[in-house]
Enzyme design. Structure first.
Site, mmCIF file in Angstrom:
data_model
loop_
_atom_site.group_PDB
_atom_site.id
_atom_site.type_symbol
_atom_site.label_atom_id
_atom_site.label_comp_id
_atom_site.label_asym_id
_atom_site.label_seq_id
_atom_site.Cartn_x
_atom_site.Cartn_y
_atom_site.Cartn_z
ATOM 1 N N LYS A 22 0.831 -1.211 0.000
ATOM 2 C CA LYS A 22 0.000 0.000 0.000
ATOM 3 C C LYS A 22 0.865 1.261 0.000
ATOM 4 C CE LYS A 22 -1.681 1.573 3.981
ATOM 5 N NZ LYS A 22 -1.421 2.973 4.332
ATOM 6 N N ASN A 23 1.837 1.325 0.899
ATOM 7 C CA ASN A 23 2.582 2.568 1.037
ATOM 8 C C ASN A 23 3.491 2.853 -0.164
ATOM 9 O OD1 ASN A 23 1.302 3.109 3.398
ATOM 10 N ND2 ASN A 23 2.984 2.476 4.732
ATOM 11 N N ARG A 93 -3.934 10.574 4.335
ATOM 12 C CA ARG A 93 -2.810 11.459 4.590
ATOM 13 C C ARG A 93 -1.819 11.502 3.437
ATOM 14 N NH1 ARG A 93 -0.284 13.836 8.653
ATOM 15 N NH2 ARG A 93 1.784 13.463 7.836
ATOM 16 N N CYS A 117 -3.649 12.768 12.699
ATOM 17 C CA CYS A 117 -3.942 11.357 12.536
ATOM 18 C C CYS A 117 -3.990 10.741 13.914
ATOM 19 C CB CYS A 117 -2.853 10.712 11.705
ATOM 20 S SG CYS A 117 -3.101 8.965 11.510
ATOM 21 N N ARG A 122 1.553 14.477 13.227
ATOM 22 C CA ARG A 122 2.379 14.095 12.075
ATOM 23 C C ARG A 122 2.706 15.322 11.242
ATOM 24 N NH1 ARG A 122 -0.253 8.463 9.941
ATOM 25 N NH2 ARG A 122 1.715 8.209 8.869
ATOM 26 N N PRO A 123 3.708 16.079 11.685
ATOM 27 C CA PRO A 123 4.057 17.305 10.967
ATOM 28 C C PRO A 123 4.633 16.997 9.577
ATOM 29 C CG PRO A 123 5.704 16.801 12.641
ATOM 30 C CD PRO A 123 4.602 15.797 12.812
ATOM 31 N N ILE A 124 4.598 17.999 8.677
ATOM 32 C CA ILE A 124 5.249 17.802 7.367
ATOM 33 C C ILE A 124 6.306 18.888 7.114
ATOM 34 C CG2 ILE A 124 3.333 16.527 6.310
ATOM 35 C CD1 ILE A 124 2.747 19.139 4.696
ATOM 36 N N ASP A 125 6.859 19.395 8.224
ATOM 37 C CA ASP A 125 7.861 20.459 8.088
ATOM 38 C C ASP A 125 9.060 20.040 7.229
ATOM 39 O OD1 ASP A 125 8.122 18.774 10.526
ATOM 40 O OD2 ASP A 125 10.066 19.747 10.662
ATOM 41 N N GLN A 126 9.461 18.778 7.301
ATOM 42 C CA GLN A 126 10.633 18.342 6.526
ATOM 43 C C GLN A 126 10.331 18.317 5.027
ATOM 44 O OE1 GLN A 126 13.728 17.939 8.012
ATOM 45 N NE2 GLN A 126 12.492 18.796 9.670
ATOM 46 N N ASP A 305 4.796 0.175 12.025
ATOM 47 C CA ASP A 305 3.518 -0.357 11.533
ATOM 48 C C ASP A 305 3.307 -1.820 11.933
ATOM 49 O OD1 ASP A 305 2.981 2.071 10.447
ATOM 50 O OD2 ASP A 305 3.149 1.461 8.345
ATOM 51 N N ILE A 327 8.673 6.145 17.035
ATOM 52 C CA ILE A 327 8.337 6.927 15.832
ATOM 53 C C ILE A 327 7.092 7.809 16.064
ATOM 54 C CG2 ILE A 327 7.898 6.835 13.341
ATOM 55 C CD1 ILE A 327 10.518 5.446 13.890
ATOM 56 N N ARG A 397 -8.715 0.026 5.024
ATOM 57 C CA ARG A 397 -7.849 1.002 4.349
ATOM 58 C C ARG A 397 -6.564 0.351 3.855
ATOM 59 N NH1 ARG A 397 -6.347 5.649 8.151
ATOM 60 N NH2 ARG A 397 -4.702 5.499 6.626
HETATM 61 C C1 UD1 Z 1 4.934 6.497 6.583
HETATM 62 C C2 UD1 Z 1 3.938 5.379 6.394
HETATM 63 C C3 UD1 Z 1 3.383 4.951 7.744
HETATM 64 C C4 UD1 Z 1 4.519 4.569 8.667
HETATM 65 C C5 UD1 Z 1 5.562 5.668 8.749
HETATM 66 C C6 UD1 Z 1 6.810 5.279 9.523
HETATM 67 C C7 UD1 Z 1 3.018 5.918 4.243
HETATM 68 C C8 UD1 Z 1 1.861 6.406 3.457
HETATM 69 N N1 UD1 Z 1 2.868 5.904 5.561
HETATM 70 O O1 UD1 Z 1 4.249 7.596 7.161
HETATM 71 O O2 UD1 Z 1 2.531 3.829 7.526
HETATM 72 O O3 UD1 Z 1 4.008 4.355 9.972
HETATM 73 O O4 UD1 Z 1 5.998 6.037 7.418
HETATM 74 O O5 UD1 Z 1 7.387 4.158 8.941
HETATM 75 O O6 UD1 Z 1 4.029 5.522 3.693
HETATM 76 N N2 UD1 Z 1 8.188 13.813 10.921
HETATM 77 C C9 UD1 Z 1 8.487 15.123 11.208
HETATM 78 N N3 UD1 Z 1 8.428 16.045 10.194
HETATM 79 C C10 UD1 Z 1 8.112 15.707 8.914
HETATM 80 C C11 UD1 Z 1 7.801 14.366 8.628
HETATM 81 C C12 UD1 Z 1 7.849 13.425 9.648
HETATM 82 O O7 UD1 Z 1 8.790 15.467 12.344
HETATM 83 O O8 UD1 Z 1 8.090 16.581 8.049
HETATM 84 C C13 UD1 Z 1 8.257 12.782 11.995
HETATM 85 C C14 UD1 Z 1 6.908 12.122 12.273
HETATM 86 O O9 UD1 Z 1 6.170 12.846 13.221
HETATM 87 C C15 UD1 Z 1 7.344 10.763 12.807
HETATM 88 C C16 UD1 Z 1 8.619 10.477 12.023
HETATM 89 O O10 UD1 Z 1 9.058 11.729 11.512
HETATM 90 O O11 UD1 Z 1 7.677 10.854 14.164
HETATM 91 C C17 UD1 Z 1 8.446 9.512 10.875
HETATM 92 O O12 UD1 Z 1 7.363 9.911 10.054
HETATM 93 P P1 UD1 Z 1 7.301 9.596 8.491
HETATM 94 O O13 UD1 Z 1 8.352 8.586 8.154
HETATM 95 O O14 UD1 Z 1 7.280 10.859 7.743
HETATM 96 O O15 UD1 Z 1 5.891 8.912 8.369
HETATM 97 P P2 UD1 Z 1 4.898 9.041 7.155
HETATM 98 O O16 UD1 Z 1 5.672 9.197 5.877
HETATM 99 O O17 UD1 Z 1 3.821 10.003 7.466
#
Ligand code: UD1
Length: 430
Positions: A22-23, A93, A117, A122-126, A305, A327, A397
């Site tokens: 899926k991912n 997401r 979520c 789950r920030p997307i700052d990066q 996961d 995580i 899902r």
């Molecule tokens: C993806 C997977 C999810 C899995 C996760 C970790 C998909 C669609 N989802 O989620 O099933 O549980 O990887 O393996 O592939 N973070 C930040 N800033 C950012 C992005 C992330 O601080 O900009 C933090 C998150 O809060 C978390 C960690 O980084 O603590 C890892 O998150 P991330 O790997 O980005 O997870 P997703 O890509 O959302």
């Protein structure tokens, strides 16, 4: 409302075929809009998240043609809209991948911020840091990410946290930037590698996916391709844990055993027999399984996961196990549900201390999220008596034909949507 009802206590025995990841598929589908030529994607899992993403792709003007249950042909030449509808973003997401894909191709994207979520913030700052480093102007306007660039230019980007989503998203945009991008401290998950391979099959020049540093030499355009998605590591791991927890014997087929090493190693540590084949793993549960400790980490560490499914398995092992979730901060919500079935788990901060019990008893429980929902089904299949799992929309899902696959292993489980159907099931299985 749909529920799973099951009568547990029987070992799962037989073989099961794992669907596409899926991912990986979410990233690949989003990236498929980065060319105007036909893209055919095979081995797509038929699950809700994928079907919603396909609807979103059609909604912005691409043609989406279902060739069969697991194959789709996408042609994005008709895309007129770089703005994605809020409705889809709220449902999944991963639609944040549209930011990288649209920005790369059209140098412009407008995508509502994904909502919170239920596994934690789950920030997307990066992701945004990466787009800005490539030269895009990125703003949050009325809850949407609005990104524009005159030109995207390759850059040297260091991720502050290892993020699957940020790695894939930035990689997509950089694939069509001018010059070289070096992306450091990236995620190494199998689905990152799969999306990179997919982009390369479209003519991108991405090297190093699967290591800590990805180098991307931008190209001016991407072309059509045919691609098959890798097998789902987490679905496979879920069936491996189901075999272990029910003391069963399951051949999990159509997998890449290398992707399952962290899970295989832990199951072997607790005393299961784990036998690897070229594209299958057989797990034989043992009557007496032992405790162990687990810490979730980015790949190749133990996947977050898989944390709930493994915790349920450990809750039925002898001794005390410690599970550290590093995580996401809110991934132990199934613990209270499991307590209703006799599980003995205490959570302190990001650590769950699990005192193994000899058995569970069936109860009515609620799936708090996708993977925890699957874990509760495993618990129900291991428990004496009937278990009902509510809120199974979460499970749908991410798991294709979950109940059918479990039934084929001898599980007494059914999806029902009324008390009457649940009673019928009980009368039938006795
Ligand atoms: C993806 C997977 C999810 C899995 C996760 C970790 C998909 C669609 N989802 O989620 O099933 O549980 O990887 O393996 O592939 N973070 C930040 N800033 C950012 C992005 C992330 O601080 O900009 C933090 C998150 O809060 C978390 C960690 O980084 O603590 C890892 O998150 P991330 O790997 O980005 O997870 P997703 O890509 O959302």
């Amino acid at each position: 409302m749909e529920q799973y009802i099951m009568k547990g206590g029987n070992p799962l025995v037989g073989e099961v075929y794992i669907s596409g990841a899926k991912n990986a598929a979410l990233g690949i589908l989003a990236a498929s809009i980065m060319t105007d030529e036909d893209v055919v994607i095979d081995n797509l899992p038929d699950v809700r998240d994928i079907n919603v993403l396909l609807e979103a792709i059609a909604e912005i003007g691409a043609s989406v043609e279902r060739i069969d249950r697991h194959t789709v042909k996408i042609n994005a030449s008709g895309i007129k809209e770089v703005s994605v509808d809020d409705e889809f973003i709220r449902k999944i997401r991963a639609s944040y991948y549209f930011i990288g894909a649209l920005l790369g191709k059209y140098k412009s994207a407008e995508v509502p911020l994904p909502g919170g979520c239920n596994i934690g913030s789950r920030p997307i700052d990066q992701h945004l840091k990466g787009f800005r480093a490539l030269g895009a102007k990125v703003e949050i306007v009325k809850g949407s990410v609005v990104a524009h660039a005159i030109d995207l230019v390759g850059s040297h980007i260091y991720l502050d946290v290892v993020s699957v989503g940020a790695t894939i998203n930035i990689m997509m945009a950089a694939a069509l930037a001018e010059g070289q991008t070096i992306l450091e401290n990236v995620a190494k998950e199998p689905h990152v590698v799969d999306v990179a391979n997919f982009l390369n099959s479209m003519g991108a020049n991405i090297k190093g996916a699967g290591t800590d540093v990805i180098r991307i030499r931008g190209v001016s355009r991407l072309h059509g391709t045919e691609y098959s998605v890798i097998p789902d590591q987490i679905e496979a791991g879920t069936f491996m844990c189901a075999a272990a927890a029910t003391r069963g014997d399951v051949m999990v087929r159509n997998v890449i055993p290398k992707h399952l090493e962290a899970i295989s190693a832990k199951l072997a540590e607790i005393g299961c027999e784990v036998i690897e084949f070229d594209d299958a793993v057989r797990v034989v549960g043992k009557p007496r399984q032992r405790s162990t400790n687990i810490k979730t980490l980015p790949y190749p560490g133990f996947p977050t996961d898989m944390q709930p499914q493994m915790a349920v398995t450990l809750a039925l092992a002898e001794g005390t196990s410690m599970v550290t979730e590093s995580i996401f901060e809110n991934r132990f919500k199934y613990v209270d549900e499991l307590a209703r079935m006799g599980g003995n788990i205490k959570v302190e901060g990001n650590v769950a201390v699990i005192d193994g019990v000899p058995g569970f008893t069936g109860a009515q429980v609620e799936a708090p999220d996708l993977r925890a929902g699957a874990a509760l089904v495993i618990a129900g299949l291991a428990a004496e008596g009937y278990t009902v799992v509510d809120e199974i929309g979460y499970i749908q899902r991410g798991y294709e034909s979950f109940e059918e696959k479990l039934q084929s292993l001898g599980a007494m489980i059914e999806k029902v949507d009324s008390d009457r159907e649940a009673r019928k099931f009980q009368l039938r299985v006795g």
